[in-house]
Design a protein around this motif. Structure first.
Motif, PDB file in Angstrom:
ATOM      1  N   CYS A   1      63.327  49.623 -18.450  1.00  0.00           N
ATOM      2  CA  CYS A   1      63.130  48.859 -17.229  1.00  0.00           C
ATOM      3  C   CYS A   1      61.644  48.523 -17.088  1.00  0.00           C
ATOM      4  O   CYS A   1      60.798  49.418 -17.202  1.00  0.00           O
ATOM      5  CB  CYS A   1      63.596  49.739 -16.072  1.00  0.00           C
ATOM      6  SG  CYS A   1      63.462  48.959 -14.495  1.00  0.00           S
ATOM      7  N   MET A   2      61.365  47.262 -16.885  1.00  0.00           N
ATOM      8  CA  MET A   2      59.972  46.864 -16.667  1.00  0.00           C
ATOM      9  C   MET A   2      59.903  46.212 -15.292  1.00  0.00           C
ATOM     10  O   MET A   2      60.627  45.249 -15.022  1.00  0.00           O
ATOM     11  CB  MET A   2      59.531  45.887 -17.745  1.00  0.00           C
ATOM     12  CG  MET A   2      58.054  45.612 -17.751  1.00  0.00           C
ATOM     13  SD  MET A   2      57.528  44.856 -19.279  1.00  0.00           S
ATOM     14  CE  MET A   2      57.917  43.158 -18.940  1.00  0.00           C
TER      15      MET A   2
ATOM     16  N   SER B   1      66.716  55.785 -17.950  1.00  0.00           N
ATOM     17  CA  SER B   1      67.196  57.156 -17.723  1.00  0.00           C
ATOM     18  C   SER B   1      66.088  58.012 -17.108  1.00  0.00           C
ATOM     19  O   SER B   1      66.358  58.859 -16.250  1.00  0.00           O
ATOM     20  CB  SER B   1      67.671  57.770 -19.038  1.00  0.00           C
ATOM     21  OG  SER B   1      66.621  57.739 -19.980  1.00  0.00           O
ATOM     22  N   ARG B   2      64.850  57.775 -17.521  1.00  0.00           N
ATOM     23  CA  ARG B   2      63.749  58.567 -16.972  1.00  0.00           C
ATOM     24  C   ARG B   2      63.563  58.242 -15.486  1.00  0.00           C
ATOM     25  O   ARG B   2      63.336  59.137 -14.668  1.00  0.00           O
ATOM     26  CB  ARG B   2      62.447  58.292 -17.732  1.00  0.00           C
ATOM     27  CG  ARG B   2      61.282  59.122 -17.220  1.00  0.00           C
ATOM     28  CD  ARG B   2      60.012  58.967 -18.019  1.00  0.00           C
ATOM     29  NE  ARG B   2      58.985  59.848 -17.487  1.00  0.00           N
ATOM     30  CZ  ARG B   2      58.119  59.493 -16.552  1.00  0.00           C
ATOM     31  NH1 ARG B   2      58.146  58.278 -16.056  1.00  0.00           N
ATOM     32  NH2 ARG B   2      57.226  60.366 -16.100  1.00  0.00           N
ATOM     33  N   ILE B   3      63.694  56.959 -15.146  1.00  0.00           N
ATOM     34  CA  ILE B   3      63.535  56.579 -13.735  1.00  0.00           C
ATOM     35  C   ILE B   3      64.640  57.216 -12.898  1.00  0.00           C
ATOM     36  O   ILE B   3      64.390  57.791 -11.836  1.00  0.00           O
ATOM     37  CB  ILE B   3      63.566  55.037 -13.585  1.00  0.00           C
ATOM     38  CG1 ILE B   3      62.394  54.419 -14.342  1.00  0.00           C
ATOM     39  CG2 ILE B   3      63.532  54.622 -12.127  1.00  0.00           C
ATOM     40  CD1 ILE B   3      62.447  52.908 -14.432  1.00  0.00           C
ATOM     41  N   LEU B   4      65.881  57.132 -13.411  1.00  0.00           N
ATOM     42  CA  LEU B   4      67.008  57.664 -12.636  1.00  0.00           C
ATOM     43  C   LEU B   4      66.947  59.184 -12.530  1.00  0.00           C
ATOM     44  O   LEU B   4      67.311  59.763 -11.497  1.00  0.00           O
ATOM     45  CB  LEU B   4      68.341  57.232 -13.270  1.00  0.00           C
ATOM     46  CG  LEU B   4      68.624  55.726 -13.216  1.00  0.00           C
ATOM     47  CD1 LEU B   4      69.889  55.386 -13.994  1.00  0.00           C
ATOM     48  CD2 LEU B   4      68.758  55.241 -11.777  1.00  0.00           C
ATOM     49  N   ASP B   5      66.467  59.846 -13.607  1.00  0.00           N
ATOM     50  CA  ASP B   5      66.421  61.319 -13.594  1.00  0.00           C
ATOM     51  C   ASP B   5      65.252  61.852 -12.771  1.00  0.00           C
ATOM     52  O   ASP B   5      65.380  62.874 -12.094  1.00  0.00           O
ATOM     53  CB  ASP B   5      66.283  61.861 -15.029  1.00  0.00           C
ATOM     54  CG  ASP B   5      67.555  61.629 -15.827  1.00  0.00           C
ATOM     55  OD1 ASP B   5      68.571  61.320 -15.197  1.00  0.00           O
ATOM     56  OD2 ASP B   5      67.498  61.720 -17.072  1.00  0.00           O
TER      57      ASP B   5
ATOM     58  N   PHE C   1      57.685  60.520  -8.960  1.00  0.00           N
ATOM     59  CA  PHE C   1      58.225  61.093 -10.197  1.00  0.00           C
ATOM     60  C   PHE C   1      57.976  62.601 -10.237  1.00  0.00           C
ATOM     61  O   PHE C   1      58.489  63.285 -11.111  1.00  0.00           O
ATOM     62  CB  PHE C   1      57.542  60.459 -11.420  1.00  0.00           C
ATOM     63  CG  PHE C   1      58.062  59.095 -11.769  1.00  0.00           C
ATOM     64  CD1 PHE C   1      59.236  58.956 -12.493  1.00  0.00           C
ATOM     65  CD2 PHE C   1      57.385  57.944 -11.375  1.00  0.00           C
ATOM     66  CE1 PHE C   1      59.725  57.698 -12.825  1.00  0.00           C
ATOM     67  CE2 PHE C   1      57.859  56.692 -11.701  1.00  0.00           C
ATOM     68  CZ  PHE C   1      59.040  56.562 -12.432  1.00  0.00           C
ATOM     69  N   ALA C   2      57.180  63.120  -9.330  1.00  0.00           N
ATOM     70  CA  ALA C   2      56.751  64.520  -9.384  1.00  0.00           C
ATOM     71  C   ALA C   2      57.844  65.449  -8.829  1.00  0.00           C
ATOM     72  O   ALA C   2      58.786  65.018  -8.175  1.00  0.00           O
ATOM     73  CB  ALA C   2      55.465  64.680  -8.582  1.00  0.00           C
TER      74      ALA C   2
ATOM     75  N   ALA D   1      65.393  52.957  -6.416  1.00  0.00           N
ATOM     76  CA  ALA D   1      64.146  53.253  -7.125  1.00  0.00           C
ATOM     77  C   ALA D   1      63.231  52.029  -7.127  1.00  0.00           C
ATOM     78  O   ALA D   1      62.017  52.139  -6.926  1.00  0.00           O
ATOM     79  CB  ALA D   1      64.451  53.695  -8.555  1.00  0.00           C
ATOM     80  N   PHE D   2      63.841  50.851  -7.324  1.00  0.00           N
ATOM     81  CA  PHE D   2      63.066  49.609  -7.320  1.00  0.00           C
ATOM     82  C   PHE D   2      62.372  49.416  -5.970  1.00  0.00           C
ATOM     83  O   PHE D   2      61.179  49.097  -5.896  1.00  0.00           O
ATOM     84  CB  PHE D   2      63.997  48.427  -7.628  1.00  0.00           C
ATOM     85  CG  PHE D   2      63.353  47.078  -7.495  1.00  0.00           C
ATOM     86  CD1 PHE D   2      62.495  46.610  -8.473  1.00  0.00           C
ATOM     87  CD2 PHE D   2      63.592  46.276  -6.385  1.00  0.00           C
ATOM     88  CE1 PHE D   2      61.892  45.366  -8.355  1.00  0.00           C
ATOM     89  CE2 PHE D   2      62.997  45.039  -6.251  1.00  0.00           C
ATOM     90  CZ  PHE D   2      62.145  44.584  -7.245  1.00  0.00           C
ATOM     91  N   ILE D   3      63.131  49.660  -4.905  1.00  0.00           N
ATOM     92  CA  ILE D   3      62.542  49.503  -3.561  1.00  0.00           C
ATOM     93  C   ILE D   3      61.462  50.564  -3.341  1.00  0.00           C
ATOM     94  O   ILE D   3      60.400  50.282  -2.776  1.00  0.00           O
ATOM     95  CB  ILE D   3      63.650  49.575  -2.488  1.00  0.00           C
ATOM     96  CG1 ILE D   3      64.532  48.327  -2.596  1.00  0.00           C
ATOM     97  CG2 ILE D   3      63.059  49.684  -1.080  1.00  0.00           C
ATOM     98  CD1 ILE D   3      65.810  48.389  -1.804  1.00  0.00           C
TER      99      ILE D   3
END
Lengths: 296, 222
Positions: free
Chosen positions: A204-205, A219-223, A258-259, A288-290
């Protein structure tokens, strides 16, 4: 072509419309077999990236390459490997359904008429129907069917879900996912409907005004990216590199990060504020986008 | 692949092409009916004398018709390409961009030239049947600049049509219209003949103007 060479490579793209900066030193690449989703609010330059990639817009500086060839000097062979969907599912609307298949079929050696007519059959329209007389959704399905029939190695889809009804959107996402996985195809796409992207894209960019905000595996963003809600007596929280879009919502506060909860608590309390009832929620890609770009 | 491009151009322009052919046919029928009426009412000798003495234009409609056909052909071909920037799809085909443009332009040129040449031959045949060779030849030569205006108008209209910026279209229109007006200057039969090679040279040069507009389109000029 070297198998390790990125299918898409952009280096230091800077572009302005008039005096308005669109990007400065935008760089990214897409590896073979990946599905990359380009997200961004309106006016952040998603379509501009696609125009630059295909050589339809000369940036102020920088270079993009498709399969190692510079964007303004793409060879016919390379263009044949790229399936391009323009924003609005633009096609030659003066053709009818059969004529447009006949027109494109002679250009592509791997043309698969079955893929096109398979999708068209679901529309319940006559082969003699002119594209200009179709609804927006029907036109989009014709455009997508033509792309699958072309069987390109790289699909570039600008706002692919525009005009599609939910059922067909789901069908298309599943079809595209299978198509990319089976054939090792690379896909670069934009869409306004982010929930479709969640089940489709590997990476995702996210574009912000003038720069890339984030380029990470989905997957990293969602996790790892979460929304934190908490109560606090603080009037405001100063900007912190760990926290995104911290704001008061009703009687509570929310922030995105992300922390881990411990790191977020530490970051929030850095200026001495009291942090109570800190709660972490997992997010959909749309949330996440918002969280990353803000609501406005 | 080039057959496919020609196929696309045909689908876009078939209505306009049909209209052009009908307009030429109607103009030819009208012109011959007028000549036949004059010959019948005044007699051949009086008509010939009138042509020699007064040098009237025998086919006034054909002075402008090829140019109108050229503009119509260009609009039929390139307006659909510019709508929603479909030209991007065309230029994305797996062929060299210049070759694609050349094929499209050659198609439009062929339509205008073939229709004009066919009806030119019909006019020459009709003239030869009713007038001495000298009168027929002189009247036909008088039509040459008008016939050459057909492809020239097509090239200029294509150049203007494919230009991506409106202000520049207006800017291109002015020299284009001035250049085209050279093909319609009033003169006695044959007076134009020395100018014909120059007009031919301009026509050949105008063929390449469309490449400039397309290059600007490719650069994303808005």
């Amino acid at each position: 072509m070297n198998p390790d060479m990125p299918v898409i490579e952009c280096r230091n793209i800077t572009h302005y419309y008039g005096n308005r900066l669109i990007y400065e030193n935008l760089s990214f690449e897409v590896q073979p077999g990946k599905i990359l989703g380009l997200l961004g609010k309106n006016g952040t330059g998603k379509t501009t990236v696609i125009n630059i990639l295909n050589g339809y817009l000369k940036p102020r500086s920088g270079v993009c390459r498709l399969f190692g060839e510079e964007m303004d000097r793409l060879s016919p062979a390379t263009k044949g490997r790229v399936g391009l969907l323009l924003e609005g599912h633009v096609q030659h609307a003066y053709f009818n359904v059969r004529q447009i298949e006949r027109y494109y079929s002679r250009f592509f050696p791997r043309w698969n008429a079955g893929a096109y007519f398979g999708l068209i059959d679901r529309l319940k329209i006559a082969p003699s129907q002119k594209i200009s007389t179709m609804s927006c959704g029907q036109r989009s399905q014709v455009a997508l069917g033509l792309l699958f029939a072309q069987d390109p190695d790289l699909l570039i889809l600008d706002d692919f879900s525009m005009g599609l009804d939910p059922g067909y959107r789901r069908l298309f996402v599943e079809y595209l996912r299978e198509y990319a996985a089976e054939g090792g195809k690379t896909v670069f796409l934009t869409s306004h409907i982010i929930q479709d992207m969640e089940r489709l894209i590997d990476d995702c960019m996210i574009l912000d005004y003038g720069r890339i905000l984030l380029h990470e595996p989905t997957s990293r963003i969602l996790d790892r990216f979460g929304r934190f809600t908490f109560a606090s007596n603080a009037e405001d929280f100063p900007a912190n590199p760990v926290l995104w879009n911290t704001a008061r919502v009703g009687s509570r506060w929310e922030t995105y990060s992300f922390a881990s909860p411990e790191e977020v608590r530490e970051a929030l309390a850095a200026n001495g504020a009291e942090i109570l009832a800190l709660n972490r929620e997992t997010l959909s890609l749309e949330d996440a986008f918002i969280g990353l770009t803000g609501k406005y | 692949m080039y057959r496919s491009i020609i196929y696309k151009e045909w689908i876009k322009t078939r209505t306009a092409t049909g209209f052009i052919v009908l307009a030429f046919a109607a103009a030819a029928i009208h012109s011959f009916m007028k000549i036949a009426e004059d010959l019948r009412l005044s007699g051949a000798a009086a008509c010939w004398e009138l042509v020699i003495q007064k040098d009237p234009a025998m086919f006034p409609l054909f002075e402008y018709l090829p140019a109108i056909a050229g503009v119509l052909a260009a609009l039929a071909q390139y307006v659909p390409e510019l709508q929603s920037k479909r030209l991007k799809l065309t230029l994305h085909l797996p062929l060299k961009e210049d070759a694609i443009l050349l094929a499209m332009s050659a198609y439009g040129t062929a339509v205008v030239t073939l229709v004009t040449a066919f009806f030119g031959a019909v006019l020459l045949w009709g003239l030869s049947a009713n007038f001495p060779a000298e009168i027929a030849g002189a009247s036909f030569r008088r039509l040459l600049p008008g016939f050459m205006a057909g492809p020239s108008a097509y090239f200029l209209a294509s150049w203007i049509c494919l230009e991506p910026r409106w202000s520049r279209r207006v800017l291109n229109f002015i020299p284009g219209a001035l250049a085209l007006s050279l093909f319609f200057m009033r003169a006695k039969s044959g007076a134009f003949c020395p100018l014909v090679p120059w007009l031919g040279g301009f026509m050949a040069a105008a063929f390449f103007f469309v490449f400039q507009s397309t290059a600007r389109f490719k650069d994303g000029v808005q």
